[in-house]
Write a protein that holds these residues in place. Structure first.
Motif, PDB file in Angstrom:
ATOM      1  N   ASN A   1       0.822  -1.211   0.000  1.00  0.00           N
ATOM      2  CA  ASN A   1       0.000   0.000   0.000  1.00  0.00           C
ATOM      3  C   ASN A   1       0.857   1.261   0.000  1.00  0.00           C
ATOM      4  O   ASN A   1       0.494   2.272  -0.602  1.00  0.00           O
ATOM      5  N   LEU A   2       1.994   1.186   0.678  1.00  0.00           N
ATOM      6  CA  LEU A   2       2.913   2.330   0.712  1.00  0.00           C
ATOM      7  C   LEU A   2       3.589   2.516  -0.641  1.00  0.00           C
ATOM      8  O   LEU A   2       3.698   3.625  -1.155  1.00  0.00           O
ATOM      9  N   MET A   3       4.029   1.407  -1.249  1.00  0.00           N
ATOM     10  CA  MET A   3       4.728   1.478  -2.532  1.00  0.00           C
ATOM     11  C   MET A   3       3.777   1.872  -3.655  1.00  0.00           C
ATOM     12  O   MET A   3       4.133   2.647  -4.549  1.00  0.00           O
ATOM     13  N   LYS A   4       2.552   1.370  -3.603  1.00  0.00           N
ATOM     14  CA  LYS A   4       1.576   1.672  -4.647  1.00  0.00           C
ATOM     15  C   LYS A   4       1.251   3.159  -4.691  1.00  0.00           C
ATOM     16  O   LYS A   4       1.023   3.733  -5.750  1.00  0.00           O
ATOM     17  N   ALA A   5       1.239   3.798  -3.515  1.00  0.00           N
ATOM     18  CA  ALA A   5       0.886   5.215  -3.438  1.00  0.00           C
ATOM     19  C   ALA A   5       1.942   6.107  -4.077  1.00  0.00           C
ATOM     20  O   ALA A   5       1.635   7.207  -4.518  1.00  0.00           O
ATOM     21  N   GLU A   6       3.189   5.632  -4.131  1.00  0.00           N
ATOM     22  CA  GLU A   6       4.281   6.489  -4.627  1.00  0.00           C
ATOM     23  C   GLU A   6       4.785   6.103  -5.999  1.00  0.00           C
ATOM     24  O   GLU A   6       5.366   6.917  -6.703  1.00  0.00           O
ATOM     25  N   SER A   7       4.553   4.868  -6.409  1.00  0.00           N
ATOM     26  CA  SER A   7       5.120   4.381  -7.668  1.00  0.00           C
ATOM     27  C   SER A   7       4.294   4.849  -8.853  1.00  0.00           C
ATOM     28  O   SER A   7       3.064   4.788  -8.820  1.00  0.00           O
ATOM     29  N   PRO A   8       4.963   5.313  -9.906  1.00  0.00           N
ATOM     30  CA  PRO A   8       4.241   5.822 -11.074  1.00  0.00           C
ATOM     31  C   PRO A   8       3.701   4.720 -11.955  1.00  0.00           C
ATOM     32  O   PRO A   8       4.318   3.670 -12.109  1.00  0.00           O
TER      33      PRO A   8
ATOM     34  N   LEU B   1       3.140  17.435 -27.403  1.00  0.00           N
ATOM     35  CA  LEU B   1       2.460  16.136 -27.333  1.00  0.00           C
ATOM     36  C   LEU B   1       3.242  15.158 -26.450  1.00  0.00           C
ATOM     37  O   LEU B   1       2.653  14.412 -25.651  1.00  0.00           O
ATOM     38  N   LEU B   2       4.570  15.180 -26.582  1.00  0.00           N
ATOM     39  CA  LEU B   2       5.415  14.305 -25.754  1.00  0.00           C
ATOM     40  C   LEU B   2       5.339  14.691 -24.286  1.00  0.00           C
ATOM     41  O   LEU B   2       5.486  13.838 -23.402  1.00  0.00           O
ATOM     42  N   MET B   3       5.119  15.993 -24.004  1.00  0.00           N
ATOM     43  CA  MET B   3       4.959  16.430 -22.614  1.00  0.00           C
ATOM     44  C   MET B   3       3.763  15.740 -21.969  1.00  0.00           C
ATOM     45  O   MET B   3       3.806  15.355 -20.789  1.00  0.00           O
ATOM     46  N   PHE B   4       2.692  15.588 -22.719  1.00  0.00           N
ATOM     47  CA  PHE B   4       1.511  14.901 -22.189  1.00  0.00           C
ATOM     48  C   PHE B   4       1.774  13.410 -22.023  1.00  0.00           C
ATOM     49  O   PHE B   4       1.432  12.815 -21.005  1.00  0.00           O
ATOM     50  N   ILE B   5       2.375  12.794 -23.037  1.00  0.00           N
ATOM     51  CA  ILE B   5       2.568  11.336 -23.009  1.00  0.00           C
ATOM     52  C   ILE B   5       3.548  10.920 -21.924  1.00  0.00           C
ATOM     53  O   ILE B   5       3.256  10.055 -21.097  1.00  0.00           O
ATOM     54  N   GLY B   6       4.727  11.525 -21.906  1.00  0.00           N
ATOM     55  CA  GLY B   6       5.711  11.234 -20.870  1.00  0.00           C
ATOM     56  C   GLY B   6       6.464   9.937 -21.097  1.00  0.00           C
ATOM     57  O   GLY B   6       6.525   9.401 -22.210  1.00  0.00           O
TER      58      GLY B   6
ATOM     59  N   GLY C   1      10.628   8.800 -14.875  1.00  0.00           N
ATOM     60  CA  GLY C   1      10.068   9.868 -15.696  1.00  0.00           C
ATOM     61  C   GLY C   1       8.661  10.263 -15.282  1.00  0.00           C
ATOM     62  O   GLY C   1       7.992   9.564 -14.516  1.00  0.00           O
ATOM     63  N   GLY C   2       8.209  11.405 -15.828  1.00  0.00           N
ATOM     64  CA  GLY C   2       6.889  11.914 -15.507  1.00  0.00           C
ATOM     65  C   GLY C   2       5.923  11.782 -16.672  1.00  0.00           C
ATOM     66  O   GLY C   2       6.102  10.940 -17.554  1.00  0.00           O
ATOM     67  N   GLY C   3       4.895  12.652 -16.694  1.00  0.00           N
ATOM     68  CA  GLY C   3       3.886  12.605 -17.730  1.00  0.00           C
ATOM     69  C   GLY C   3       2.767  11.640 -17.389  1.00  0.00           C
ATOM     70  O   GLY C   3       2.762  11.006 -16.324  1.00  0.00           O
ATOM     71  N   ILE C   4       1.802  11.528 -18.300  1.00  0.00           N
ATOM     72  CA  ILE C   4       0.665  10.622 -18.078  1.00  0.00           C
ATOM     73  C   ILE C   4       1.126   9.175 -18.111  1.00  0.00           C
ATOM     74  O   ILE C   4       0.538   8.316 -17.467  1.00  0.00           O
ATOM     75  N   LYS C   5       2.141   8.858 -18.833  1.00  0.00           N
ATOM     76  CA  LYS C   5       2.805   7.572 -19.001  1.00  0.00           C
ATOM     77  C   LYS C   5       2.329   6.867 -20.269  1.00  0.00           C
ATOM     78  O   LYS C   5       1.146   6.847 -20.600  1.00  0.00           O
ATOM     79  N   VAL C   6       3.278   6.279 -20.966  1.00  0.00           N
ATOM     80  CA  VAL C   6       3.026   5.584 -22.219  1.00  0.00           C
ATOM     81  C   VAL C   6       2.043   4.440 -22.017  1.00  0.00           C
ATOM     82  O   VAL C   6       1.140   4.221 -22.839  1.00  0.00           O
ATOM     83  N   SER C   7       2.177   3.701 -20.926  1.00  0.00           N
ATOM     84  CA  SER C   7       1.312   2.536 -20.685  1.00  0.00           C
ATOM     85  C   SER C   7      -0.155   2.933 -20.608  1.00  0.00           C
ATOM     86  O   SER C   7      -1.036   2.183 -21.042  1.00  0.00           O
TER      87      SER C   7
ATOM     88  N   SER D   1       3.436  17.429 -15.719  1.00  0.00           N
ATOM     89  CA  SER D   1       4.163  16.268 -16.249  1.00  0.00           C
ATOM     90  C   SER D   1       5.604  16.235 -15.782  1.00  0.00           C
ATOM     91  O   SER D   1       6.383  15.370 -16.206  1.00  0.00           O
ATOM     92  N   ASN D   2       5.967  17.192 -14.903  1.00  0.00           N
ATOM     93  CA  ASN D   2       7.318  17.249 -14.326  1.00  0.00           C
ATOM     94  C   ASN D   2       8.407  17.367 -15.394  1.00  0.00           C
ATOM     95  O   ASN D   2       9.466  16.740 -15.293  1.00  0.00           O
ATOM     96  N   ILE D   3       8.128  18.181 -16.417  1.00  0.00           N
ATOM     97  CA  ILE D   3       9.082  18.382 -17.513  1.00  0.00           C
ATOM     98  C   ILE D   3      10.123  19.436 -17.143  1.00  0.00           C
ATOM     99  O   ILE D   3      11.317  19.212 -17.215  1.00  0.00           O
ATOM    100  N   GLY D   4       9.636  20.622 -16.738  1.00  0.00           N
ATOM    101  CA  GLY D   4      10.506  21.757 -16.432  1.00  0.00           C
ATOM    102  C   GLY D   4      10.214  22.917 -17.364  1.00  0.00           C
ATOM    103  O   GLY D   4       9.319  23.710 -17.118  1.00  0.00           O
ATOM    104  N   PRO D   5      10.949  23.029 -18.473  1.00  0.00           N
ATOM    105  CA  PRO D   5      10.705  24.144 -19.403  1.00  0.00           C
ATOM    106  C   PRO D   5       9.490  23.897 -20.281  1.00  0.00           C
ATOM    107  O   PRO D   5       9.156  22.749 -20.598  1.00  0.00           O
ATOM    108  N   GLY D   6       8.838  24.996 -20.678  1.00  0.00           N
ATOM    109  CA  GLY D   6       7.734  24.914 -21.615  1.00  0.00           C
ATOM    110  C   GLY D   6       8.064  25.712 -22.864  1.00  0.00           C
ATOM    111  O   GLY D   6       9.163  25.600 -23.402  1.00  0.00           O
TER     112      GLY D   6
END
Length: 499
Positions: A159-166, A334-339, A346-352, A429-434
């Motif tokens: 439960n602890l790991m699930k809450a933090e893992s992307p 578009l890649l900023m959204f996908i991640g 990495g960040g973003g919505i995630k490819v999966s 998405s935790n990218i940084g620059p826009g």
């Protein structure tokens, strides 16, 4: 809620933060910088809290998903609030909201900065900014699972790991969850050391190499120079680009490769799609910027670096891509959204999630064509249960809701649409620059305190997959916390009255 467990875990987090703060103290002493005192003022109280906390272990160590989510959200807020103090106390960032923005950007591996000239910071503070990426990359609670004996069974630890893992789902690589966490950190540290050695060979100084490698590992992107990575030679740029791609891959892929499960590794659909997106994006942008580049190799180098930087959510730069042609900027947004991949740093919505969404849409279309057909959604050859698909859809909806609300909140700044739009997605998405006013050559310092707080929330929400942070704002959680405490007080008062 098990408040004693929450207190215990938060105490450990604060204690380890004290240990982490010893590293910039050492850097300050090496470079004869007076700022060590400010880091020490914050570090020693944290260490004392951590030591005292270890003597008050909870009687019951069982906790459920809501405790795991609450602990995760509260831990990251505590890390950020305390981690910002040395930057504020030293006067290097005189305004606390700015210092908090910088700390949150570090721990969430966003890399967005409010600083006009990062080179004015001391070596200690430059290292601290980079090291926050390394801490936040794999997750502080995952780190706790590797080093402290948490009782309460595998379910509580899960439960602890699930809450933090992307990512949309969390699994165990080996039977023991603690061993899984240790395995992930071994891969994480091993890849970081490999990059560090290669950067030294390529010509970086030890200080440059350690800062760049730990920032790359966490896919953070805080540079130690105003021009980020642009001032380094092409060999260094390619090494960083390759490792940004590597740290954006699901770490299960490396586990399978290391332990003779190559078939499972190369069956991972997410990694295939991640690689395909990277190659296609590099190809499109290389052609698009060829006319403004010195030659084809220069175009490919710039495109490969920025694509891997944006898709992995690292945020390093070798060029001001805000000035690139419209097509290139569109691809990067578009890649900023996908991640990156789930299970990476990495960040973003995630490819999966996009792969699952595509499969769900395909299944829905098939059900219209063949109403009586019964089909199961599969990922990597395994069936995906309905709860995973449901939570995937809920995540998409929640992400877009927060995105639109945040963009609306920032619209009161009366800035151009491109700045507002990409500032929100770059932080969520935790990218940084826009783009535009928050491009690679700019910073976030011009925003008002209100907008910075909105973006701070976006960074934390994006890194923690939204719900652990949202849970901190749910009134039932706080009612549950204080109700339990109130019940204990009444019970204690009743015992006194009986005596």
């Amino acid at each position: 809620m098990n408040t004693s467990v929450i207190r215990f875990i938060l105490g450990y987090v604060v204690g380890f933060l004290g240990l982490f703060l010893m590293l910039p103290i050492m850097v300050a002493l090496i470079y004869h910088e007076d700022v060590w005192i400010y880091y020490a003022v914050v570090a020693f109280p944290c260490l004392i809290i951590g030591i005292l906390n270890s003597y008050f272990r909870p009687k019951k160590f069982v906790f459920y998903l809501k405790e795991g989510f609450f602990c995760t959200g509260a831990s990251w807020v505590a890390l950020s609030v305390i981690g910002a103090l040395p930057l504020r106390l030293s006067g290097e960032i005189p305004h606390y909201v700015d210092a908090l923005f910088e700390a949150v950007s570090g721990f969430t591996t966003t890399g967005a900065s409010i600083l006009d000239n990062v080179e004015l910071l001391t070596h200690a503070s430059l290292f601290w900014r980079s090291f926050t990426h390394f801490v936040g990359g794999m997750g502080v609670l995952v780190f706790l699972l590797t080093v402290i004996p948490l009782a309460g069974g595998e379910g509580s630890q899960f439960n602890l790991m699930k809450a933090e893992s992307p990512g949309p789902s969390v699994g165990k690589l080996v039977p023991k969850l603690k061993n899984t966490a240790q395995m992930l950190y071994l891969i994480y540290i091993g890849l970081t050391l490999l990059e560090f050695i290669l950067l030294l060979i390529a010509g970086m100084t030890p200080f440059e190499a350690i800062n760049t490698s730990i920032a790359t590992a966490g896919t953070g992107g805080f540079g130690i120079y105003a021009d980020s990575i642009a001032g380094f030679n092409v060999a260094c740029q390619w090494i960083v680009a390759i490792f940004m791609f590597i740290f954006g891959v699901n770490f299960n892929f490396y586990y399978y490769l290391l332990f003779h499960h190559a078939r499972d590794a190369f069956r991972m659909e997410e990694v295939k799609m991640y690689t395909l997106l990277t190659v296609a994006s590099v190809g499109i942008i290389s052609v698009n910027i060829l006319n403004s580049s010195a030659n084809l190799f220069d175009a490919v180098t710039k495109a490969a670096f920025q694509v891997t930087s944006v898709q992995s959510s690292t945020g390093f730069s070798t060029a001001d891509f805000a000035q690139w042609p419209q097509t290139s900027r569109c691809v990067l947004v578009l890649l900023m959204f996908i991640g990156a991949c789930a299970g990476s740093t990495g960040g973003g919505i995630k490819v999966s999630r996009f792969v699952l969404m595509g499969k769900a849409v395909h299944k829905e279309l098939i059900s219209y064509i063949h109403p009586r057909s019964v089909r199961k959604t599969r990922m990597d050859g395994k069936p995906v249960n309905h709860d995973t698909i449901r939570s995937n859809n809920v995540f998409f909806g929640t992400f877009m809701l927060i995105f639109f609300v945040s963009a609306f909140a920032l619209s009161f700044e009366d800035l151009d649409f491109s700045t507002v739009f990409t500032a929100v997605i770059a932080t969520m998405s935790n990218i940084g620059p826009g783009l535009s006013m928050v491009g690679p050559a700019a910073n976030f310092g011009f925003f008002s305190d209100f907008s910075k707080i909105v973006l701070i929330f976006d960074m934390l929400a994006g890194r923690l997959e939204l719900f652990p942070i949202l849970m901190l704002f749910h009134p039932n959680i706080w009612t549950d916390l204080f109700k339990k405490r109130r019940c204990k007080e009444l019970k204690h008062a009743g015992k006194i009255l009986k005596q």
